[in-house]
Design an enzyme around this catalytic site. Sequence first.
Site, PDB file in Angstrom:
ATOM      1  N   ASN A   1       0.861  -1.183   0.000  1.00 26.21           N
ATOM      2  CA  ASN A   1       0.000   0.000   0.000  1.00 26.21           C
ATOM      3  C   ASN A   1       0.901   1.239   0.000  1.00 26.21           C
ATOM      4  O   ASN A   1       1.670   1.452   0.946  1.00 26.21           O
ATOM      5  CB  ASN A   1      -0.885  -0.034   1.253  1.00 26.21           C
ATOM      6  CG  ASN A   1      -1.817   1.154   1.319  1.00 26.21           C
ATOM      7  OD1 ASN A   1      -1.413   2.287   1.064  1.00 26.21           O
ATOM      8  ND2 ASN A   1      -3.061   0.919   1.665  1.00 26.21           N
TER       9      ASN A   1
ATOM     10  N   HIS B   1       1.115   6.161   1.711  1.00 22.94           N
ATOM     11  CA  HIS B   1       1.945   7.056   2.533  1.00 22.94           C
ATOM     12  C   HIS B   1       2.980   7.816   1.709  1.00 22.94           C
ATOM     13  O   HIS B   1       3.477   8.855   2.156  1.00 22.94           O
ATOM     14  CB  HIS B   1       2.616   6.277   3.667  1.00 22.94           C
ATOM     15  CG  HIS B   1       1.601   5.738   4.630  1.00 22.94           C
ATOM     16  ND1 HIS B   1       0.889   6.562   5.460  1.00 22.94           N
ATOM     17  CD2 HIS B   1       1.150   4.488   4.842  1.00 22.94           C
ATOM     18  CE1 HIS B   1       0.046   5.828   6.165  1.00 22.94           C
ATOM     19  NE2 HIS B   1       0.184   4.572   5.809  1.00 22.94           N
TER      20      HIS B   1
ATOM     21  N   HIS C   1      -5.613   3.693  -1.833  1.00 23.87           N
ATOM     22  CA  HIS C   1      -6.959   4.026  -1.356  1.00 23.87           C
ATOM     23  C   HIS C   1      -7.314   5.420  -1.863  1.00 23.87           C
ATOM     24  O   HIS C   1      -6.689   6.396  -1.458  1.00 23.87           O
ATOM     25  CB  HIS C   1      -6.946   3.982   0.181  1.00 23.87           C
ATOM     26  CG  HIS C   1      -8.279   4.227   0.816  1.00 23.87           C
ATOM     27  ND1 HIS C   1      -8.453   4.196   2.173  1.00 23.87           N
ATOM     28  CD2 HIS C   1      -9.498   4.522   0.295  1.00 23.87           C
ATOM     29  CE1 HIS C   1      -9.719   4.443   2.462  1.00 23.87           C
ATOM     30  NE2 HIS C   1     -10.369   4.653   1.333  1.00 23.87           N
TER      31      HIS C   1
ATOM     32  N   ARG D   1      -9.446   8.069  -1.280  1.00 20.01           N
ATOM     33  CA  ARG D   1     -10.368   8.509  -0.227  1.00 20.01           C
ATOM     34  C   ARG D   1     -11.297   9.602  -0.738  1.00 20.01           C
ATOM     35  O   ARG D   1     -10.936  10.376  -1.624  1.00 20.01           O
ATOM     36  CB  ARG D   1      -9.564   9.054   0.967  1.00 20.01           C
ATOM     37  CG  ARG D   1      -8.781   8.007   1.736  1.00 20.01           C
ATOM     38  CD  ARG D   1      -8.070   8.674   2.908  1.00 20.01           C
ATOM     39  NE  ARG D   1      -9.026   9.400   3.719  1.00 20.01           N
ATOM     40  CZ  ARG D   1      -9.678   8.883   4.758  1.00 20.01           C
ATOM     41  NH1 ARG D   1      -9.426   7.658   5.151  1.00 20.01           N
ATOM     42  NH2 ARG D   1     -10.551   9.605   5.438  1.00 20.01           N
TER      43      ARG D   1
ATOM     44  N   ARG E   1      -7.101  12.744   0.758  1.00 23.82           N
ATOM     45  CA  ARG E   1      -6.011  13.095   1.688  1.00 23.82           C
ATOM     46  C   ARG E   1      -4.636  12.732   1.131  1.00 23.82           C
ATOM     47  O   ARG E   1      -3.650  13.387   1.392  1.00 23.82           O
ATOM     48  CB  ARG E   1      -6.270  12.346   2.990  1.00 23.82           C
ATOM     49  CG  ARG E   1      -5.375  12.692   4.125  1.00 23.82           C
ATOM     50  CD  ARG E   1      -5.563  11.710   5.263  1.00 23.82           C
ATOM     51  NE  ARG E   1      -6.882  11.796   5.876  1.00 23.82           N
ATOM     52  CZ  ARG E   1      -7.346  10.910   6.753  1.00 23.82           C
ATOM     53  NH1 ARG E   1      -6.615   9.879   7.115  1.00 23.82           N
ATOM     54  NH2 ARG E   1      -8.532  11.056   7.276  1.00 23.82           N
TER      55      ARG E   1
ATOM     56  N   GLU F   1      -8.564   0.469  -3.121  1.00 18.30           N
ATOM     57  CA  GLU F   1      -9.473   0.535  -1.974  1.00 18.30           C
ATOM     58  C   GLU F   1     -10.441   1.694  -2.168  1.00 18.30           C
ATOM     59  O   GLU F   1     -10.008   2.811  -2.515  1.00 18.30           O
ATOM     60  CB  GLU F   1      -8.688   0.768  -0.677  1.00 18.30           C
ATOM     61  CG  GLU F   1      -7.827  -0.404  -0.281  1.00 18.30           C
ATOM     62  CD  GLU F   1      -7.038  -0.110   0.988  1.00 18.30           C
ATOM     63  OE1 GLU F   1      -7.207   0.962   1.593  1.00 18.30           O
ATOM     64  OE2 GLU F   1      -6.228  -0.963   1.350  1.00 18.30           O
TER      65      GLU F   1
ATOM     66  N   THR G   1     -18.286  -2.606  15.131  1.00 16.91           N
ATOM     67  CA  THR G   1     -17.685  -2.112  16.372  1.00 16.91           C
ATOM     68  C   THR G   1     -16.181  -1.885  16.323  1.00 16.91           C
ATOM     69  O   THR G   1     -15.686  -0.899  16.821  1.00 16.91           O
ATOM     70  CB  THR G   1     -17.999  -3.079  17.545  1.00 16.91           C
ATOM     71  OG1 THR G   1     -18.615  -4.239  17.020  1.00 16.91           O
ATOM     72  CG2 THR G   1     -18.841  -2.422  18.586  1.00 16.91           C
TER      73      THR G   1
ATOM     74  N   GLU H   1     -11.080  -9.248   3.099  1.00 18.94           N
ATOM     75  CA  GLU H   1      -9.776  -8.865   3.652  1.00 18.94           C
ATOM     76  C   GLU H   1      -9.976  -8.777   5.145  1.00 18.94           C
ATOM     77  O   GLU H   1     -10.750  -7.931   5.637  1.00 18.94           O
ATOM     78  CB  GLU H   1      -9.276  -7.522   3.100  1.00 18.94           C
ATOM     79  CG  GLU H   1      -7.932  -7.150   3.755  1.00 18.94           C
ATOM     80  CD  GLU H   1      -7.294  -5.898   3.184  1.00 18.94           C
ATOM     81  OE1 GLU H   1      -7.597  -5.516   2.037  1.00 18.94           O
ATOM     82  OE2 GLU H   1      -6.495  -5.285   3.921  1.00 18.94           O
TER      83      GLU H   1
ATOM     84  N   HIS I   1      -3.722  -4.444   7.582  1.00 19.98           N
ATOM     85  CA  HIS I   1      -3.845  -3.287   8.479  1.00 19.98           C
ATOM     86  C   HIS I   1      -3.004  -3.472   9.731  1.00 19.98           C
ATOM     87  O   HIS I   1      -3.253  -4.363  10.524  1.00 19.98           O
ATOM     88  CB  HIS I   1      -5.295  -2.963   8.862  1.00 19.98           C
ATOM     89  CG  HIS I   1      -5.425  -1.526   9.304  1.00 19.98           C
ATOM     90  ND1 HIS I   1      -5.675  -0.493   8.428  1.00 19.98           N
ATOM     91  CD2 HIS I   1      -5.247  -0.964  10.514  1.00 19.98           C
ATOM     92  CE1 HIS I   1      -5.676   0.638   9.092  1.00 19.98           C
ATOM     93  NE2 HIS I   1      -5.414   0.390  10.354  1.00 19.98           N
TER      94      HIS I   1
HETATM   95  N1  PXP Z   1      -5.827  -2.915   4.197  1.00 23.02           N
HETATM   96  C1  PXP Z   1      -6.746  -1.930   4.238  1.00 23.02           C
HETATM   97  C2  PXP Z   1      -8.150  -2.240   3.875  1.00 23.02           C
HETATM   98  C3  PXP Z   1      -6.378  -0.616   4.584  1.00 23.02           C
HETATM   99  O1  PXP Z   1      -7.300   0.355   4.605  1.00 23.02           O
HETATM  100  C4  PXP Z   1      -5.028  -0.351   4.881  1.00 23.02           C
HETATM  101  C5  PXP Z   1      -4.600   1.033   5.243  1.00 23.02           C
HETATM  102  O2  PXP Z   1      -4.851   1.906   4.230  1.00 23.02           O
HETATM  103  C6  PXP Z   1      -4.111  -1.404   4.810  1.00 23.02           C
HETATM  104  C7  PXP Z   1      -4.536  -2.682   4.489  1.00 23.02           C
HETATM  105  C8  PXP Z   1      -2.653  -1.200   5.082  1.00 23.02           C
HETATM  106  O3  PXP Z   1      -2.493  -0.905   6.428  1.00 23.02           O
HETATM  107  P1  PXP Z   1      -1.057  -0.443   6.963  1.00 23.02           P
HETATM  108  O4  PXP Z   1      -0.723   0.831   6.274  1.00 23.02           O
HETATM  109  O5  PXP Z   1      -1.280  -0.290   8.422  1.00 23.02           O
HETATM  110  O6  PXP Z   1      -0.087  -1.536   6.610  1.00 23.02           O
END
Ligand code: PXP
Length: 242
Positions: free
Chosen positions: A9, A12, A45, A47, A51, A72, A103, A153, A193
């Site tokens: 991903n 960042h 992603h 968004r 962002r 995403e 939750t 996922e 995540h």
């Molecule tokens: N999977 C999903 C659905 C996410 O939203 C994210 C964060 O954007 C990730 C994986 C990757 O998470 P991390 O950046 O914490 O590795």
Amino acid sequence: MNEIKLCVNIDHIATLRQARGGVEPDPLKGAEICEENGAYGITVHLREDRRHIQDKDVFALKDIVKGKYNLEISLSHEIIKIALRVKPHQVTIVPEKREELTTEGGLDIKKYFDKIKRAVKDFHDSGIEVSLFIEPDPEIVKLSKDTGADHIEIHTGTYCDAGEEKDINREINRIYEAADAAVKSGIGVNAGHGLNYSNVRRVLRSPGLEELNIGHSIISRSVFTGLSAAVREMVSIIRSGF
Ligand code: PXP
């Protein structure tokens, strides 16, 4: 056993670019480096608040990603329309607004069942696979299967945030149970995540696990693994004079 694949991903990288509003660091270059170094695919992603990743990025990535392109998205009509135009290999539907969350953080499949089912059909009609980002709960896995989605996922965030051994054990077992339920109901298993260089190991044992989406820990580590060369290069330019 199938090889477990990594999709990096790269959001960042875009976050850093947006901080200055310029062109560097370029997420496209990042995608290229990830793929050259063994990543099976790229995840971003788009968004609703834009962002980090921008519309131009998601279209440009479609042309340069050689492996799997996983986009995403939220359930927003606007974003779904863009995803249908981009045509990635897979969309992963994630919650963005509080009311779309169960939750602990996954998508509220029960509440949005009809909307998700319609979106799955629209994506399938365009040849795009669908993954749903959900809590590790066998009931939610079964509901996900009923939407027609191809993958779940599993949200690994609670496992990654757990501090004490007993909590870590409880959370990893929830992940294993959800993955097992997915295998039994015939839906593919992805996870992600919060995964990093140490907590990822136990997740690898999840039944049927196909793909991991990992971003923050990899981009964070790359700052330090790349910093020495970056500083050396600038010092060398300054020393060599004009
Ligand atoms: N999977 C999903 C659905 C996410 O939203 C994210 C964060 O954007 C990730 C994986 C990757 O998470 P991390 O950046 O914490 O590795």
